[in-house]
Enzyme design. Structure first.
Site, mmCIF file in Angstrom:
data_model
loop_
_atom_site.group_PDB
_atom_site.id
_atom_site.type_symbol
_atom_site.label_atom_id
_atom_site.label_comp_id
_atom_site.label_asym_id
_atom_site.label_seq_id
_atom_site.Cartn_x
_atom_site.Cartn_y
_atom_site.Cartn_z
ATOM 1 N N LYS A 110 0.826 -1.214 0.000
ATOM 2 C CA LYS A 110 0.000 0.000 0.000
ATOM 3 C C LYS A 110 0.854 1.255 0.000
ATOM 4 C CE LYS A 110 -4.435 -1.618 1.678
ATOM 5 N NZ LYS A 110 -5.508 -1.495 2.687
ATOM 6 N N LYS A 192 -6.966 -11.317 -13.603
ATOM 7 C CA LYS A 192 -7.997 -11.502 -12.593
ATOM 8 C C LYS A 192 -9.121 -10.480 -12.766
ATOM 9 C CE LYS A 192 -7.590 -12.197 -7.909
ATOM 10 N NZ LYS A 192 -6.900 -12.293 -6.618
ATOM 11 N N LYS A 195 -12.654 -4.644 -10.684
ATOM 12 C CA LYS A 195 -13.483 -3.504 -11.057
ATOM 13 C C LYS A 195 -12.649 -2.396 -11.711
ATOM 14 C CE LYS A 195 -17.438 -1.048 -10.214
ATOM 15 N NZ LYS A 195 -18.717 -1.016 -9.551
#
Ligand code: TRP
Length: 328
Positions: A110, A192, A195
């Site tokens: 992150k 994969k 969205k």
């Protein structure tokens, strides 16, 4: 066994997520004491839009109810509605070595992804997660493989607390969710499903019937015309077959037999019909629940009450063990 898990409020559920984590929760609620929460405090470690954040949080609760979590059976609540989470996280911050936090894979990932927002919360995320878990003296934590490192650190924090302040927490174990089948993008079946790669590649669990039809009919297929499972040579049709097999609860061999001699178009039509049949009740339920604000409020209040009563008991014990001056 006492079970606890958390789900992020943002990011919608697609058919891949559902087949992984959420379905497991539905099973667990049948024969365990379960606490499930939407982790809104964790979500703040990446920038959120205050105007849409509470709406998305409510929507996630609604979605969990729509897929079949039963508030009579499990405790469904909002992390931020039980203040003890933040309180215990602070105590854990004071016993967690920074070096342990810095080596967490999720923190490293992150930090790379949000270079302009490497905040302290992102680093101490696992201390809050340990608080989530240990507040309820949880025994089992159903999570994906990517969270195993955080559960391991939770155990380390439990031990550290126990040796510093006296035996308080048992070490929880992770219940690693079966990865299930990997669902790939409808457009590029070598990637994969996600969205962020655009609407067309992705099927929401709450997709409209017309949209399901359209997306499935347009999904990428491969050369040839046989309905044969071969993810290397025929990634497109194999991905669609995986989806069929999971939603129909049918072994892959059977799927092949069922569509032997049929073409792609016919198979796609059957798949779209199956998905509409399976998903339409969920979508309706979600739409219905979104109108029932008072009911949702009541469920969250009840969840807050049940969770708070356990959390407060643990915090009382912790305050005493740590030696915080009591005003009672
Ligand atoms: N970190 C978890 C995730 O991103 C979510 C989470 C927060 C969680 N607190 C938890 C999971 C406690 C299990 C138990 O998936």
């Amino acid at each position: 066994m006492r079970i606890l898990s958390g789900i992020q409020p943002t990011g919608s559920m697609h058919i891949g997520n559902y087949l992984g984590a959420a379905k497991q929760w539905l099973k667990l609620q049948e024969d365990h004491e379960c606490f499930f929460m939407v982790v809104d405090l964790h979500a703040l470690t990446v920038a959120q839009n205050p105007a849409s954040f509470s709406k998305e949080t409510k929507e996630k609760i609604v979605e969990l109810l729509a897929i079949g979590l039963r508030p009579e059976t499990c405790t469904l609540f909002l992390q931020s509605s039980v203040k003890e989470h933040a309180e215990l996280a602070w105590i854990f911050n004071t016993i967690t070595p920074v070096s342990e936090l810095e080596r967490m894979t999720q923190f490293k990932d992150k930090s790379k992804k949000h270079k302009q927002n490497i905040n302290a919360g992102l680093l101490t995320y696992p201390a809050l997660m340990a608080a989530d878990i240990l507040l309820y003296k949880t025994e089992g934590v159903p999570v994906g493989k990517d969270q195993e490192q955080h559960i391991e650190l939770t155990r380390t924090i439990a031990r550290k607390f126990n040796t510093t302040y006296g035996q308080t927490f048992a070490e929880p174990k992770s219940l690693i969710q079966p990865e299930g089948a990997k669902i790939m993008s409808l457009i590029d079946p070598t990637k994969k499903m996600s969205k962020s790669d655009g609407e067309a590649n992705y099927l929401s669990l709450f997709e409209e019937p017309e949209s399901i039809q359209k997306k499935i009919m347009r999904a990428t297929t491969d050369k040839g015309k046989d309905i044969k499972y071969n993810p290397d040579k025929k990634p497109g049709i194999s991905n669609l077959m995986t989806i069929f097999s999971l939603f129909a609860n049918m072994p892959m061999k059977k799927v092949e037999q069922k569509f032997h001699g049929k073409g792609y178009a016919q198979f796609k039509k059957s798949l779209a019909d199956l998905l509409v049949k399976e998903l339409e009740p969920l979508r309706r339920k979600k739409q219905e629940l979104l109108q029932r604000d008072l009911y949702i409020q009541e469920i969250l209040r009840q969840g807050q009450r049940k969770a708070s009563s356990v959390a407060q008991d643990t915090m009382k014990e912790v305050r005493k063990k740590v030696g915080l001056l009591s005003l009672e």
